[in-house]
Design a protein around this motif. Structure first.
Motif, mmCIF file in Angstrom:
data_model
loop_
_atom_site.group_PDB
_atom_site.id
_atom_site.type_symbol
_atom_site.label_atom_id
_atom_site.label_comp_id
_atom_site.label_asym_id
_atom_site.label_seq_id
_atom_site.Cartn_x
_atom_site.Cartn_y
_atom_site.Cartn_z
ATOM 1 N N GLU A 252 35.209 24.447 31.491
ATOM 2 C CA GLU A 252 35.042 23.484 32.585
ATOM 3 C C GLU A 252 36.426 23.007 33.023
ATOM 4 O OE1 GLU A 252 32.425 22.744 34.253
ATOM 5 O OE2 GLU A 252 30.814 23.507 32.992
ATOM 6 N N GLY A 253 36.492 22.315 34.140
ATOM 7 C CA GLY A 253 37.725 21.665 34.590
ATOM 8 C C GLY A 253 38.878 22.640 34.775
ATOM 9 N N ALA A 254 40.072 22.220 34.333
ATOM 10 C CA ALA A 254 41.290 23.009 34.575
ATOM 11 C C ALA A 254 41.223 24.374 33.885
ATOM 12 C CB ALA A 254 42.503 22.221 34.077
ATOM 13 N N ASP A 255 40.626 24.446 32.681
ATOM 14 C CA ASP A 255 40.539 25.728 31.958
ATOM 15 C C ASP A 255 39.712 26.735 32.756
ATOM 16 O OD1 ASP A 255 41.903 24.599 29.923
ATOM 17 O OD2 ASP A 255 40.155 24.277 28.613
ATOM 18 N N HIS A 256 38.623 26.250 33.328
ATOM 19 C CA HIS A 256 37.733 27.117 34.095
ATOM 20 C C HIS A 256 38.415 27.600 35.381
ATOM 21 C CE1 HIS A 256 34.093 27.731 36.815
ATOM 22 N NE2 HIS A 256 33.987 28.656 35.886
ATOM 23 N N LYS A 257 39.095 26.660 36.060
ATOM 24 C CA LYS A 257 39.806 27.020 37.313
ATOM 25 C C LYS A 257 40.850 28.087 37.021
ATOM 26 C CE LYS A 257 39.352 23.076 40.351
ATOM 27 N NZ LYS A 257 39.441 21.696 39.890
ATOM 28 N N ARG A 258 41.576 27.929 35.897
ATOM 29 C CA ARG A 258 42.640 28.876 35.543
ATOM 30 C C ARG A 258 42.050 30.288 35.348
ATOM 31 N NH1 ARG A 258 43.763 30.638 30.206
ATOM 32 N NH2 ARG A 258 45.645 31.901 30.204
ATOM 33 N N LEU A 259 40.966 30.365 34.574
ATOM 34 C CA LEU A 259 40.334 31.676 34.324
ATOM 35 C C LEU A 259 39.887 32.325 35.633
ATOM 36 C CD1 LEU A 259 37.877 31.436 31.273
ATOM 37 C CD2 LEU A 259 39.972 32.781 31.463
ATOM 38 N N ARG A 260 39.228 31.571 36.493
ATOM 39 C CA ARG A 260 38.691 32.134 37.740
ATOM 40 C C ARG A 260 39.827 32.594 38.640
ATOM 41 N NH1 ARG A 260 32.697 31.897 39.004
ATOM 42 N NH2 ARG A 260 33.426 32.507 41.032
ATOM 43 N N LYS A 261 40.940 31.824 38.662
ATOM 44 C CA LYS A 261 42.073 32.168 39.521
ATOM 45 C C LYS A 261 42.695 33.496 39.078
ATOM 46 C CE LYS A 261 45.074 29.008 41.915
ATOM 47 N NZ LYS A 261 45.927 27.849 41.822
ATOM 48 N N LEU A 262 42.809 33.666 37.757
ATOM 49 C CA LEU A 262 43.454 34.864 37.232
ATOM 50 C C LEU A 262 42.669 36.141 37.546
ATOM 51 C CD1 LEU A 262 44.757 33.438 33.843
ATOM 52 C CD2 LEU A 262 46.180 34.626 35.504
ATOM 53 N N VAL A 263 41.348 36.028 37.702
ATOM 54 C CA VAL A 263 40.549 37.240 37.933
ATOM 55 C C VAL A 263 40.022 37.324 39.374
ATOM 56 C CG1 VAL A 263 39.844 37.303 35.513
ATOM 57 C CG2 VAL A 263 38.356 36.209 37.168
ATOM 58 N N ALA A 264 40.392 36.342 40.218
ATOM 59 C CA ALA A 264 39.757 36.223 41.542
ATOM 60 C C ALA A 264 39.874 37.499 42.382
ATOM 61 C CB ALA A 264 40.347 35.044 42.296
ATOM 62 N N ALA A 265 41.062 38.117 42.415
ATOM 63 C CA ALA A 265 41.271 39.251 43.333
ATOM 64 C C ALA A 265 40.340 40.405 42.975
ATOM 65 C CB ALA A 265 42.727 39.698 43.277
ATOM 66 N N ALA A 266 40.220 40.701 41.675
ATOM 67 C CA ALA A 266 39.419 41.853 41.249
ATOM 68 C C ALA A 266 37.950 41.684 41.637
ATOM 69 C CB ALA A 266 39.544 42.037 39.746
ATOM 70 N N PHE A 267 37.496 40.444 41.710
ATOM 71 C CA PHE A 267 36.074 40.213 41.981
ATOM 72 C C PHE A 267 35.800 39.777 43.425
ATOM 73 C CE2 PHE A 267 36.430 39.953 37.395
ATOM 74 C CZ PHE A 267 35.393 40.791 37.014
#
Ligand code: HEM
Length: 423
Positions: free
Chosen positions: A96-111
């Motif tokens: 949740e929160g900042a940890d979740h945003k970080r994970l999603r940002k790192l994989v955003a382009a591929a998905f």
């Protein structure tokens, strides 16, 4: 339906409809849900509460006080093995929160939509290859021949796994998915062994890709960087596992549902056969009309006031996509009709991929998979018809739901024709 807003009251003091147990394809499902939804946005149901109306489902998914309740419901169902629970829910759903945003940002382009489109040609060729094996016979069992292997093949291709290893992945996903189809307690050893073998395989693949980068998701994830931040080996491992597990059973069950829904509506089938540009709309409509993911578990650890209701601490809820996806507030009075040309009158479209911060990461990939499968089957299997009947999984509830056996007949056809007009 037009309630006046009232001050929140403890949920136990509110006269709520009570949902009976019913199956996802129960002919009475729409009626049961309609009656309950007209009385209140919330109903009592087995093990907790169910959220029925579209606006409240959306608001709850967007509200950070409601967190993933997957593990709470597993524990309440008597599953207590920590080796199993510590891997669930997946790292995206858990964060949740900042940890979740970080994970999603790192994989955003591929998905992204663009990232998914890169795989359309592979998907089409793979489906053609699978259909080539049955085309001359004019008969297929869609689950075994197509829907079961296809999503795992797509994830293997995304990850850059060599084709000769795909069988390993088919075995691991089959074993791990005993969670949904079998007796979890009795299958625990098999599930844990599959997890371990998968971990080891992925660790070795990560090492290989670090030495020799490829043109694949794993290499992209290894190289992904946001402001100097990178994913660790353990994070990469758990992301690969999350993608494999989140992207296979969901898609294979939805493929069955989508095809069955289309074949069971001959007028809509004829429309699609006459105009393949309707395929993306038909996929969206099938996700709305009957979803493999019936809703999501949400949990409040603390006492929480939401709309007109106060939930005590430790409450487990279920958002119900089946009900929200036919809410007339959004879909009008003919919401319970399957119509491949439908456009939503309001809102954000169907909710089968969820909504808000945890909205399905693989939605663009799943959409391309569904579109290509539907288009290719209609193109390559002329006069397709269900042979006897579709056998459905007995289980309803929060787990994935779909077809177990789906025999079809069609006019025997010739090898693949690649230049069809679609997308
Ligand atoms: C028809 C197929 C699919 C359906 C119906 C589906 C459904 C969903 C739903 C409802 C959620 C939100 C869960 C929540 O809010 O608690 C979700 C999340 C997720 N899905 Fe899918 N999914 C599908 C295919 C895929 C595919 C193909 C992938 C990967 C390639 C994938 C990866 C994920 C991941 C990683 C999450 C977690 C996102 C987060 O928590 O931020 N899904 N999916």
């Amino acid at each position: 339906m037009n309630e006046t807003v009232t001050a929140p009251r403890p949920v136990d003091e509110i006269d709520l409809p009570v949902l009976p147990r019913f199956g996802p394809r129960d002919p009475a499902r729409f009626e049961i849900l309609r009656e309950a939804r007209e009385r209140h946005w919330l109903a009592r149901s087995e093990g907790g509460f169910t959220v029925l109306r579209y606006p409240e489902v959306v608001a709850m998914h967007r509200d950070a006080r409601f967190v993933n309740g997957g593990n709470v419901s597993l524990r309440r169902a008597g599953i207590t093995d920590e080796r199993f629970l510590s891997r669930r829910p997946n790292p995206f759903l858990r964060a949740e929160g900042a940890d979740h945003k970080r994970l999603r940002k790192l994989v955003a382009a591929a998905f992204s939509v663009r990232g998914a489109e890169k795989h359309r040609a592979f998907m089409r060729a793979e489906i053609d290859r699978m259909i080539d094996r049955v085309a001359a016979a004019g008969r297929a069992e869609l689950i075994e021949d197509l829907f079961d292997p296809f999503p795992t093949a797509v994830i293997c291709e995304l990850l850059g796994t060599p084709r000769e290893d795909w069988q390993l992945f088919f075995g691991w996903t089959r074993d791990i998915f005993q969670i949904y189809t079998g007796d979890v307690g009795a299958s625990m050893d098999r599930i844990l062994a599959a997890h371990q073998e998968l971990d080891q395989y992925v660790e070795e693949l990560i090492e290989k890709r670090r030495r020799v980068p490829g043109d694949d998701l794993l290499t992209e994830l290894i190289q992904a960087e946001e402001a100097g931040d990178r994913l660790s080996t353990e994070e990469l491992q758990s992301i690969v596992e999350a993608v494999l597990l989140a992207g296979t059973d969901t898609t294979r069950t939805q493929l069955g549902i989508t095809l069955a829904t289309v074949l069971q509506h001959p007028d809509q089938l004829a429309k699609l056969q006459g105009d393949p540009s309707l395929i993306p709309g038909a996929v969206e409509e099938s996700l709305r009309f009957l979803s493999s993911v019936g809703g999501q578990p949400r949990y409040v650890p603390e006492e929480t006031a939401f709309k007109d209701v106060i939930f005590p601490a430790d409450t487990l809820l279920q958002t119900n996509f089946v009900s929200a996806n036919v809410d007339p507030l959004i879909w009008g009075d003919d919401a319970e009709r399957f119509d491949v040309s439908r456009k939503p009158t309001a809102g954000n479209g169907q909710l089968t991929f969820g909504i808000g911060r945890h909205i399905c990461l693989g939605a663009s990939i799943a959409r391309v998979e569904l579109e290509e499968m539907l288009a290719t089957i209609l193109w390559r299997m002329p006069n397709i018809a269900i042979d006897g009947g579709v056998e459905w999984r007995a289980q309803a509830g929060a787990g994935m739901w779909g077809a177990e056996r789906f025999p079809v007949t069609f006019a025997p056809s010739t090898p693949a024709i690649q230049d069809r007009e679609f997308a």
